[in-house]
Design an enzyme around this catalytic site. Structure first.
Site, mmCIF file in Angstrom:
data_model
loop_
_atom_site.group_PDB
_atom_site.id
_atom_site.type_symbol
_atom_site.label_atom_id
_atom_site.label_comp_id
_atom_site.label_asym_id
_atom_site.label_seq_id
_atom_site.Cartn_x
_atom_site.Cartn_y
_atom_site.Cartn_z
ATOM 1 N N ASP A 222 0.819 -1.215 0.000
ATOM 2 C CA ASP A 222 0.000 0.000 0.000
ATOM 3 C C ASP A 222 0.852 1.262 0.000
ATOM 4 O OD1 ASP A 222 -2.581 -0.742 -0.319
ATOM 5 O OD2 ASP A 222 -3.220 -0.395 1.741
ATOM 6 N N ASP B 139 -9.795 -8.524 12.000
ATOM 7 C CA ASP B 139 -9.520 -9.953 12.130
ATOM 8 C C ASP B 139 -10.571 -10.646 13.001
ATOM 9 O OD1 ASP B 139 -8.663 -8.547 14.351
ATOM 10 O OD2 ASP B 139 -6.545 -9.025 14.072
#
Length: 844
Positions: free
Chosen positions: A307, A451
């Site tokens: 990124d 997560d």
């Protein structure tokens, strides 16, 4: 000095100012006229105790008071390099006081230690065998019968909790349970653990019931306000205690499943390594380790998800054989990065590693077997292991001596979750099945803890998860306390967001035990406000004489002590390998101030806040005290210290009619000061300039010298930049000598060029020469990528001994207060130049 001592002795009534015994007896035991009447045998018995106290305080001869005063306050002036004289005197005085308190505590607890040593003589394994046989019969009962037994047990606990007892009866019950627990805790096996849990539940539930029904009849106003805040905090801790027992009482202990012999049936695997601003030196070893995993090359694809869109990362991917992927924007941070990669790949399984987590070569062969055995298994998580010290371990010097903050979660909690099919996805070191992941829309983006939220979605759809407590990857811990706190703030905010947006207690798809496991994980991060309440509650009485508990001190003691003691024994038994006693309070004290507001805000507005990246691979280039981070601890510690002084004054002058209440609040305040001291110790950042962390590992090696000799030796430790060797006797290598070292990767030997850095006796440190990519890949395979690289890592950590842990935390707190006062003196000197003469460095 003699004149001053005689004057003090006259005022205090000390018969002989040259005798330390007379001073101690006058100040702490008896008036002088009664001291003279003591029998000779008692005086003789006191002498060894006096010597024992003198040793840790550095008193050369304990028979005269002058030596005691010299040891405490009149040390030899420190050398200039020791720092400011004022700071050193302060450190020594405080250390002496706390050492004396520790010695006094050891003496007071000597009978208990003797009783425990006496119990250690007995073998309880036979008793455990009988208990396990009975438990086995219950385990083979039908499900309906097991449910009936559980209901009856809960009913009995409820009766035990609500049955009223007189204070002396409550005390007798406490003593009986406590002595029984000291015996039962020596029995091996989980059944003994369950018995201790039942004892703890009974004692804690009795305390909470008594508090709710007998102690909250308070005066309207401030007493009612502070009292209700305290009872709310206590109810919260009781709820977390109960949920923790449900979650952790019986870890599953899952084992790996072997793969089929035919590799054609093995699934294809996409490995995702997301990165944003981490330096290439951090990402590089992880990529090489992932490429080196034992898996058919045609079925393994490693992706760098950058990124940060950096050219050096793209160039490295092309060189190493990894695949490089970027996206047009950075929406949803890490979760968005992973989802973009999911849409561009097609592997049957997806493996995710944080960019600093290097997998061992056996990672896939150890984990993938469960996906072939169980077609409903959607995710398998392995532990997050850190080979560098976190801020607690580095600043308190506890690395590999005391379990770190994450040991409890990855050592016990996740294994306990696995029993109830409630294992969480932790963002790294995990394998996921692509089909279920795409079914729930990919990685969750609604919260900053993507997560755990993803695992919750999978469980709601009926998919199973698994946890394998085998360390198959390792990475870097956070370098600074500020970075550590920032990471925990993100976790806390994310869990609060899930609790608000997708509460596990409601909605479809989860079993009761799954709901409780998720609820405990999320509610745990709300400990900020309750911990702040506990750190300030005794001050309401010490400052303003507000009675926040409407009960006599003795009655409160006979209820609260069983609650604290039984919970401590049960948790020490259950968590002892993964978290030592009293360290949970220390960890919570560090985080409480910083997570209280984010969790509260997330409940009010769950969309507030953003994802922050945890920095890795940085350096702490100097030793300093982080005043910005420590300011809340300093304020709380100062408030408690003032409360302690006020309480002592109250005990002798203002509240002489309530000595029990004053003493109880003084003990509480002292305990708070110990915990806040540990928090201050973590804020004293220790210099850390090692670019590559050394990892201990002993394995055979061959040292090749320039004269052609090959010397068999073994490694002591390694890093990406160097190696430590233990040489045979009689081998000396001069610094800067060029040489080579051979390491084995299975049956193959790889030779790496290096030069000698330094040698101390038989230990030789090597610095690797510049390597090409192939050599770097080979080095990772021989070190970080070894299947046994992390086996036995925690063997050096001792099991919990509660009293030892208490004195450890006390020692850290004492040292921290000394450092804070010393740094404060230096800060005043720098801020106020006219006052520098007060802080002149001492001469040699």
């Amino acid at each position: 000095m003699t004149v001053v001592l005689r004057a003090m002795a006259t005022q205090l009534g000390v018969a002989d100012p040259r005798s330390a015994r007379a001073w101690l007896l006058r100040l702490f035991v008896l008036p002088p006229e009664q001291a003279r009447e003591l029998p000779g045998w008692l005086k003789a018995a006191a002498m060894p105790l006096l010597v024992w106290f003198a040793r840790p305080l550095g008193v050369e001869s304990p028979w005269t008071l002058r030596n005691w005063l010299r040891a405490l306050f009149l040390h030899r002036p420190p050398r200039a390099q020791d720092g400011d004289a004022s700071r050193v005197y302060l450190v020594r005085a405080l250390a002496a006081v706390f050492d004396g308190a520790a010695a006094l505590g050891h003496a007071a607890l000597a009978p208990l230690r003797g009783f425990e040593r006496w119990l250690d003589r007995f073998d309880f394994s036979r008793a455990d065998a009988h208990v396990m046989a009975v438990a086995g019969r219950f385990g083979r009962m039908p499900r309906l019968a097991s449910a009936a037994v559980a209901i009856v047990t809960i009913a009995l606990l409820a009766v035990c909790a609500t049955t009223p007892l007189a204070p002396h009866e409550q005390l007798a019950l406490f003593l009986l349970m406590w002595l029984s627990a000291l015996v039962i805790r020596r029995m091996p096996g989980n059944v003994a653990t369950l018995i201790l849990v039942c004892f703890s539940l009974a004692a804690s539930s009795r305390y909470i019931w008594w508090r709710l029904t007998s102690t909250i009849d308070l005066e309207p106003g401030f007493e009612w306000f502070f009292g209700m805040g305290l009872i709310a905090a206590e109810c919260y801790t009781w709820l977390i205690l109960v949920l923790g027992y449900v979650q952790n009482a019986w870890p599953l202990g899952r084992k790996p499943v072997s793969l089929p012999a035919d590799t054609a049936s093995w699934p294809t695997v996409d490995v995702f390594i997301p990165t944003y601003n981490e330096p290439l030196k951090v990402v590089r070893p992880t990529v090489l380790a992932a490429l080196g995993m034992d898996w058919p090359a045609e079925k393994l694809r490693v992706y760098i998800l950058d990124d940060g869109r950096r050219d050096e990362m793209r160039h490295f991917a092309e060189q190493s054989g990894a695949r490089y992927m970027i996206r047009p924007d950075n929406a949803h941070a890490k979760a968005g990065n992973l989802n973009h990669a999911l849409g561009k790949t097609d592997g049957e399984l997806v493996v995710i590693f944080d960019c600093d987590h290097m997998p061992v070569r056996s990672f896939l062969q150890t984990t993938v077997g469960w996906f072939l055995k169980d077609p409903r298994c959607a995710m398998l998580q392995t532990p997050h292991h850190f080979f560098s010290p976190d801020p607690f371990e580095r600043n308190l010097h506890t690395f590999r001596k005391i379990p770190n903050e994450g040991s409890l979660f990855y050592g016990l909690v996740q294994d306990g979750n696995d029993l109830w099919n409630a294992t969480f996805f932790c963002g790294s070191c995990a394998v996921l099945r692509r089909g279920p992941l795409m079914e729930v829309g990919g990685i969750a983006v609604e919260t900053v803890t993507e997560d755990a939220h993803t695992a919750l979605k999978l469980h709601r759809r009926g998919w199973r998860t698994a946890y394998l407590k085998l360390t198959q990857a390792a990475g870097l811990a956070t370098e600074s306390l500020s970075g550590h706190i920032g990471q925990r703030i993100r976790w806390a905010r994310g869990m609060a967001q899930i609790f608000r947006l997708d509460n596990p207690l409601f909605g479809r798809g989860l079993s009761l035990l799954q709901r409780l496991c998720y609820a405990n994980a999320m509610l745990h991060f709300f400990h900020g406000l309750p911990r702040l309440v506990f750190l300030t509650a005794p001050l309401a009485y010490l400052y303003a004489e507000l009675h926040v508990i409407n009960a006599a001190a003795t009655t409160l003691a006979v209820y609260v002590l069983p609650h604290l003691f039984q919970a401590g024994i049960a948790n020490s038994r259950m968590q002892g390998r993964y978290r030592h006693s009293f360290w949970a309070e220390a960890y919570e004290s560090v985080l409480a101030w910083y997570i209280a507001w984010p969790t509260t805000l997330a409940l009010i507005n769950p969309r507030a806040g953003s994802f922050n990246v945890t920095a890795k691979g940085g350096l702490v280039d100097r030793t300093y005290f982080d005043w910005r981070i420590a300011l809340p601890y300093v304020v709380l510690a100062t408030a408690n210290l003032i409360g302690l002084v006020v309480g002592i004054v109250r005990l002798f002058w203002w509240n002489a009619d309530e000595p029990g209440t004053v003493l109880m609040n003084l003990v509480w305040t002292t305990y708070n000061l110990i915990m806040l001291g540990a928090a201050l110790g973590v804020a004293a950042e220790t210099r850390q300039v090692r670019v590559a962390h050394r990892v201990p590992l002993r394995m055979p090696a061959t040292l090749y010298l320039a004269d052609g000799r090959a010397i068999a030796c073994r490694t002591e430790d390694y890093s990406t930049q160097g190696l430590g060797l233990l040489l045979p006797p009689g081998v000396d290598v001069a610094p800067a000598t060029p040489l080579a070292v051979g390491l084995r990767d299975g049956l193959r030997e790889h030779v790496f060029h290096a030069h000698a850095a330094q040698q101390r006796e038989r230990q030789l440190g090597l610095q690797f020469a510049t390597m090409d990519l192939a050599q770097e890949r080979a080095l990772i395979a021989c070190t970080f990528g070894r299947a046994d690289a992390w086996s036995g890592w925690s063997d050096t950590t001792p099991d919990d001994r509660p009293l030892t842990s208490l004195f450890e935390v006390l020692g850290f707190g004492a040292n921290a207060y000394a450092r804070v006062l010393g740094n404060g003196a230096r800060l005043l000197r720098d801020m106020l130049p006219p006052l520098r003469f007060l802080f002149r460095p001492a001469a040699d």
